[in-house]
Design an enzyme around this catalytic site. Sequence first.
Site, PDB file in Angstrom:
ATOM      1  CB  SER A 288      -1.282   0.203   1.364  1.00 38.77           C
ATOM      2  OG  SER A 288      -0.384   0.604   2.208  1.00 38.77           O
TER       3      SER A 288
ATOM      4  CE  LYS B 124      -2.193   2.261   4.875  1.00 34.53           C
ATOM      5  NZ  LYS B 124      -1.247   1.374   5.278  1.00 34.53           N
TER       6      LYS B 124
END
Length: 234
Positions: A155, A193
């Site tokens: 991701s 993230k």
Amino acid sequence: MLTRKQHELLVFIRDRLEATGISPSFDEMKDALELRSKSGIHRLITGLEERGFIRRLPHRARALEVLKAPEASVPAAAARPAFAPSVIEGNFRGGLSGARKPEGSGGDLMELPFYGKIAAGTPIAALRDATNQFEVPGAMLGRGNHYALEIEGDSMVNAGILDGDIAIIQETETAENGSIVVALIDDEEATLKRLRRRGNSVALEAANEAFETRIFPPDRVKIQGRLVGLIRKY
């Protein structure tokens, strides 16, 4: 490796599909896993989807397909705790938390605690065994304590962070807007993230258009460290 709740949910979905051919509702999943809200089920579903264990069928409500058998995964055992504040905030202060020179290294390398894998696409259990060490060039480290984690998932590929990379993390409880951080969600799920603050909310952004941005109130997210370097093997 799946967390125990992810594994339990995957088994429940698989068994329901085999028995009825219809995916269970979110309420049924919540009750089966004894969770207090459906938001936990949404997180578990997203994690299983990003790991490639299930997929949501388009244009069909409640439609899920199991892509990998649950037996192919190993739930996080009770003896291997989830990545939690005690792993970083407790064990990373003093003692083994600091970098040290390995014996016979010649002075150019430093040893960091290596805490196993973290998903760049979904929360994942991390190892707590502080006896595992990872050697890095001393020039990569700044002030404070650091630790190493192995990336699992894709991701963050558009930020140059690939599956199998070793992330060098500087321990911190704060980070600037736009920093790539280790974030702990609801005191139990960790992920890597990009941090974005949006008014009274905290957004955790992936660097891959296939993954959605997750938005939380500030009290549900704790910063556990900031990415300061990567090591990649070819």
